[in-house]
Design a protein around this motif. Structure first.
Motif, PDB file in Angstrom:
ATOM      1  N   ALA A 269       0.837  -1.198   0.000  1.00 17.12           N
ATOM      2  CA  ALA A 269       0.000   0.000   0.000  1.00 17.12           C
ATOM      3  C   ALA A 269       0.873   1.248   0.000  1.00 17.12           C
ATOM      4  CB  ALA A 269      -0.907   0.013   1.226  1.00 17.12           C
ATOM      5  N   ASN A 270       0.503   2.235  -0.820  1.00 15.03           N
ATOM      6  CA  ASN A 270       1.145   3.554  -0.792  1.00 15.03           C
ATOM      7  C   ASN A 270       0.442   4.362   0.285  1.00 15.03           C
ATOM      8  OD1 ASN A 270       2.057   6.164  -1.181  1.00 15.03           O
ATOM      9  ND2 ASN A 270       1.933   6.080  -3.423  1.00 15.03           N
TER      10      ASN A 270
ATOM     11  N   ASP B 245       6.696   4.963  -7.302  1.00 13.42           N
ATOM     12  CA  ASP B 245       7.069   3.579  -7.566  1.00 13.42           C
ATOM     13  C   ASP B 245       7.664   2.966  -6.307  1.00 13.42           C
ATOM     14  OD1 ASP B 245       6.342   4.113 -10.149  1.00 13.42           O
ATOM     15  OD2 ASP B 245       8.291   3.638 -11.043  1.00 13.42           O
ATOM     16  N   GLU B 246       7.421   1.686  -6.152  1.00 13.72           N
ATOM     17  CA  GLU B 246       8.076   0.903  -5.116  1.00 13.72           C
ATOM     18  C   GLU B 246       8.725  -0.304  -5.782  1.00 13.72           C
ATOM     19  OE1 GLU B 246       9.324   0.870  -2.418  1.00 13.72           O
ATOM     20  OE2 GLU B 246       8.719  -0.649  -0.986  1.00 13.72           O
ATOM     21  N   VAL B 247       9.894  -0.666  -5.315  1.00 14.49           N
ATOM     22  CA  VAL B 247      10.554  -1.885  -5.786  1.00 14.49           C
ATOM     23  C   VAL B 247      10.404  -2.938  -4.702  1.00 14.49           C
ATOM     24  CG1 VAL B 247      12.691  -2.954  -6.538  1.00 14.49           C
ATOM     25  CG2 VAL B 247      12.179  -0.593  -7.217  1.00 14.49           C
TER      26      VAL B 247
ATOM     27  N   LEU C 246       2.214   2.947  -7.666  1.00  7.30           N
ATOM     28  CA  LEU C 246       1.014   3.075  -6.857  1.00  7.30           C
ATOM     29  C   LEU C 246       0.669   4.549  -6.679  1.00  7.30           C
ATOM     30  CD1 LEU C 246       1.736   0.500  -3.983  1.00  7.30           C
ATOM     31  CD2 LEU C 246       0.179   0.214  -5.911  1.00  7.30           C
ATOM     32  N   LYS C 247      -0.559   4.888  -6.945  1.00  6.93           N
ATOM     33  CA  LYS C 247      -1.028   6.230  -6.639  1.00  6.93           C
ATOM     34  C   LYS C 247      -1.155   6.379  -5.122  1.00  6.93           C
ATOM     35  CE  LYS C 247      -3.597   6.751 -10.955  1.00  6.93           C
ATOM     36  NZ  LYS C 247      -4.923   6.999 -11.591  1.00  6.93           N
TER      37      LYS C 247
ATOM     38  N   ARG D  82      -3.524   0.393  -3.232  1.00  8.23           N
ATOM     39  CA  ARG D  82      -2.970  -0.883  -2.782  1.00  8.23           C
ATOM     40  C   ARG D  82      -2.846  -1.820  -3.979  1.00  8.23           C
ATOM     41  NH1 ARG D  82      -4.149  -1.708   2.892  1.00  8.23           N
ATOM     42  NH2 ARG D  82      -5.206   0.137   3.732  1.00  8.23           N
ATOM     43  N   GLN D  83      -1.872  -2.710  -3.922  1.00  4.54           N
ATOM     44  CA  GLN D  83      -1.713  -3.689  -4.994  1.00  4.54           C
ATOM     45  C   GLN D  83      -1.171  -4.988  -4.421  1.00  4.54           C
ATOM     46  OE1 GLN D  83       0.266  -2.298  -8.562  1.00  4.54           O
ATOM     47  NE2 GLN D  83       0.993  -4.330  -9.072  1.00  4.54           N
ATOM     48  N   ARG D  84      -1.753  -6.090  -4.879  1.00  2.00           N
ATOM     49  CA  ARG D  84      -1.274  -7.398  -4.444  1.00  2.00           C
ATOM     50  C   ARG D  84      -0.214  -7.876  -5.435  1.00  2.00           C
ATOM     51  NH1 ARG D  84      -2.455 -10.594  -0.538  1.00  2.00           N
ATOM     52  NH2 ARG D  84      -4.171  -9.225   0.071  1.00  2.00           N
TER      53      ARG D  84
END
Length: 865
Positions: free
Chosen positions: A768-769, A776-778, A802-803, A807-809
């Motif tokens: 989650a941002n 961006d997250e790595v 991620l905005k 959240r992204q799985r």
């Protein structure tokens, strides 16, 4: 599936076979190649086994030079889109982007080939479609000058970046290639540069399988790379280019490689030369050993007069040392791939027919370069200064790399047509600010501005400004010259030119009395005379930059005869005469800092200091390698003076390797690692400072606190090296990089909590941002394995966007190799026991991570090498 003709067949037998299947000979590249080889004389065959293969008109075979460089853009062939240096591209941790970069580079290779090929399809140096990239050697020691060409210190990261780059270069057509990539240097090659032609490396079986070979295996088995380059050095007493173990047992038998092997340039000569490996006594024995072991093509090194001509190949066959069937085998491999590239046909393969000669260095391509540079930026430290809250009224841009094109491109580079230095990027991004500039210092000595036009004269009385210029078509100042009067000794060499030279003559007028130092800013040979005395002789420099300068004591107001001679090898947009003067440039820089609201200090290195086999001996550097990891002393002194003014300072580091900026880490509020960021690099740096995007680059190498604690550079054991085996305190760890937003990881889940050895397992986690900015997250996945000294080791990653609030799985897969480890005998296996899987934005122990336990039952032996 391609049908391969048995290589053991003699030429007449091959010809007889092909006469019974003329349709096959027209359709199947291997059969067509065998038909051509069967019609050649021995002398013709031998000549085709060198990188500069001549035409055979009677067989309608055009000339072809196999030597082309494309490390981070089309290199040494004039204007091209220049991407960040390879280590910078690895810092993106973005597999999909690497495919896009490779695709753009391949398009530009095709465009240049179409624009420059001869009427019969023949090509010259750096104009073909066989690309001698990527360099996938492991950056095992931060002192190696060519480490900038690699994808860093980790075998897994190197593999993933390389595979996608190769797929982009080679294209997606199953029958034909867009270009051909070359994985190099096979194997166990990573400095020192001073000993590379004599080095005999004896890696332990564990280190060979655990560190030095995995990326090569991956690029062959998954990347399907069509070419591999064997290295200069020997491995376990046998030259890499004559090693049956490497080229036959590993490459072809264990990994199923179907392509061709080219020698590094001069490596075939290393086999017999008494000042190199001296493995054989004669050139004939050397070519017999190398071709019999599986090498297919010789690159001769003109730079060091290390060539292997066709004569020894002919002699070796006639003397019975080399079987002609082995020569045929190599040639069939080579011609099959020339055919699959479309190099023997009037029209290109259908998949690439839409590419035009103008599809080079386009705005769309430069946009990809900008995106890559932005993704490569690593925010090492930030005490809240960045992103800027408002535009400063006055910005002082200071440092030797602030307005340097060299610092944009690194080595093995093309020439950006619109290079954007950091100074230019700051000025473009902050048009309402007053931007002032002073270099303050050079990289390792005084600042070297261009010699002002008013200090150069045609005549001794200085009535006419400028210098008399003579431009020659050849590289040796011979023949008829085109003359003119020009300012300075500036040369925007003709785009794409490769064999040109120039002479400038006139007078130099000293503005004040004192010691001066002069050099020519160039990527090739040059020499300088002042007052009849030669003060610089760098005429033998080829395809690599030099910082060799000469000293002269001059008197104020007096004029001195001056002559500059220079060679062009490849295009450079801004070559000129530069000097250091008795004026203390650091005072100007500190004064500008005092009057500014923000200081951007642009420091670091360039390929003039770190690179391939440089003729360089200055404090901290030796022959292209480094002897110290510190910021060079003149830059360190100036940085401390500038920070001492109390003005907010952003330190931008431009280098191809780690810098031990320990003082800066304690005293500078914001530090950015920009690498050699390519033609659009200045825009990327300025945008990061302004907050136009949130940085998400991650380090592909460890930033150590210094060389203390590292093993000797010449020691190839991995114990005590890289994040996997170094046990000391580091400045910035592998995988490190800050953001302008924050991320939170949920509880990870496995597809199964327990698996049998050899079985795969998936890892799932929600990211989650939690900040107020998009970014961006790595996602980095590390595995700790029972009893493994390398714990924990990178085994997966994914860069996601991620905005704010999104959240992204993310699901990452762990296969048997990811869960395996290597024993002392070099055997890879999966052992039973308790494993720990870590996920987060960096290494466990250095970043916030979440973890999940995995149980492996049983043992899996016999994993493929």
């Amino acid at each position: 599936m391609t049908r391969h003709i048995p290589f053991a067949l003699a030429p007449l037998a091959l010809a007889a076979l092909l006469t019974t299947a003329p349709a096959l000979a027209q359709q199947d590249p291997a059969a067509r190649a065998a038909s051509l080889v069967a019609q050649m004389t021995l002398e013709e065959k031998a000549a085709q086994l060198g990188n500069d293969a001549p035409a055979i008109p009677r067989l309608k075979i055009p000339k072809y030079n196999w030597w082309n460089e494309g490390l981070h853009g089309v290199a040494r062939a004039g204007y091209a889109t220049v991407f960040p240096q390879a280590v910078g591209m690895a810092a993106t941790w973005d597999e999909g982007l690497m495919h896009d970069v490779g695709d753009v580079i391949a398009t530009e290779f095709r465009a240049k080939y179409l624009a420059t090929r001869a009427p019969d399809g023949g090509t010259d140096w750096y104009r073909g479609l066989t690309v001698w990239s990527p360099n996938i050697n492991i950056f095992r020691d931060p002192r190696w000058g060519r480490g900038q060409e690699t994808y860093g210190e980790d075998p897994y990261l190197t593999s993933r970046i390389a595979i996608n780059f190769i797929h982009g270069l080679q294209g997606d057509d199953a029958q034909s290639f867009k270009t051909i990539a070359t994985a190099k240097h096979f194997a166990v090659h990573s400095g020192p540069e001073s000993n590379r032609h004599r080095e005999d490396v004896h890696p332990s079986p564990h280190d060979l399988e655990d560190t030095y070979l995995p990326a090569f295996r991956a690029t062959v088995t998954e990347g399907k790379v069509a070419s591999v380059m064997c290295a200069y050095n020997a491995v376990n007493g046998i030259p890499a280019c004559a090693s049956d173990d490497l080229m036959e047992q590993h490459l072809r038998r264990a990994w199923g490689f179907k392509g061709f092997v080219v020698s590094d340039c001069g490596a075939a000569a290393n086999i017999y030369r008494d000042d190199s490996l001296h493995y054989t006594k004669t050139p004939e024995q050397a070519v017999a050993a190398s071709f019999s072991a599986g090498m297919d093509l010789i690159c001769g090194d003109y730079r060091n007069k290390m060539t292997t001509e066709a004569g020894p190949i002919v002699n070796a066959v006639r003397q019975g040392e080399l079987k002609e069937a082995v020569v045929d085998r190599a040639l069939v491999r080579l011609f099959e791939y020339r055919i699959r590239l479309g190099l023997l046909d009037a029209n290109p393969p259908q998949a690439y027919a839409a590419i035009k000669p103008t599809d080079n260095d386009t705005p769309a391509h430069r946009a990809v370069a900008l995106k890559t540079a932005q993704e490569a930026m690593v925010l090492l430290k930030n005490d809240g200064l960045l992103p800027l809250k408002k535009t400063p009224k006055t910005i002082a841009v200071i440092g030797p790399n602030a307005d340097s094109e060299d610092a944009l491109v690194g080595n093995y580079n093309g020439q950006p047509s619109h290079p954007v230095t950091v100074l230019a990027g700051i000025r473009a991004r902050f048009p309402d600010a007053k931007v002032v500039y002073a270099p303050g210092t050079g990289l390792v000595g005084p600042a070297e501005p261009p010699v002002p036009d008013e200090n150069l004269c045609v005549d001794a009385a200085c009535r006419t400004p400028g210098l008399k210029a003579e431009h020659f078509e050849g590289p040796d100042l011979a023949g008829t010259a085109q003359g003119a009067v020009e300012k300075n000794a500036r040369a925007a060499w003709q785009e794409g030119g490769h064999n040109a030279s120039a002479r400038w003559s006139g007078y130099l007028k000293a503005p004040r009395t004192g010691d001066y130092s002069l050099r020519y800013l160039s990527n090739a040979g040059y020499r300088i005379w002042v007052d009849g005395k030669q003060i610089v002789d760098a005429w033998d420099v080829t395809d690599s930059p030099s910082i060799e300068a000469g000293k002269a004591k001059l008197q104020a107001g007096k004029t001195y005869p001056i002559r500059i001679e220079a060679v062009q090898r490849g295009a450079r947009g801004d070559q000129k005469l530069v000097w250091s003067t008795p004026i203390d440039a650091s005072r100007e820089a500190v004064d500008l800092a005092r009057r500014a609201d923000l200081v951007v200090f642009v420091a670091g290195l360039s390929a003039n200091l770190e690179g391939e086999e440089l003729k360089l001996q200055v404090p901290g550097f030796a022959g292209g390698d480094r002897t110290s990891l510190d910021l060079p002393a003149p830059q360190e002194r100036l940085l401390e003076q500038v920070v001492g003014t109390g003005k907010p300072t952003v330190l931008v580091l431009m280098s191809g390797s780690a810098l031990s900026v320990n003082w800066a880490d304690k005293h500078v509020p914001a530090i950015v690692q920009a690498w050699y960021p390519g033609g659009e690099g200045g825009h990327a740096v300025a945008g990061l400072i302004a907050g136009d995007y949130s940085p998400a680059g991650r380090l592909p190498v460890t930033f150590y606190r210094g060389v203390d604690g590292l093993p000797a550079f010449t020691d190839y054991r991995m114990d005590g090296r890289t994040y996997r085996y170094f046990k000391g305190d580091v400045l910035y760890p592998f995988g490190h990089g800050l953001s302008y937003t924050t991320f939170r990881y949920g509880t990870p889940a496995l597809s199964a909590p327990s698996v049998a050895a050899g079985s795969p397992v998936n890892v799932d986690v929600e990211v989650a941002n939690t900040g107020k900015r998009d970014g961006d997250e790595v996602v980095q996945l590390y595995v700790a394995k029972p009893g493994d000294a390398a714990n924990p080791t990178l085994a997966g990653f994914r860069r996601i966007h991620l905005k704010a609030g999104e959240r992204q799985r993310v699901t990452l897969a762990l296969d048997a190799r990811a869960l395996s480890q290597v024993d002392a005998a070099g055997a890879r296996k999966v052992v039973p026991g308790a494993y720990t899987v870590y996920l987060g934005g960096g290494q466990p122990g250095h970043a916030q991570t979440v973890k999940v336990a995995l149980t492996v039952t049983g043992t899996a032996f016999g994993l493929p090498k």
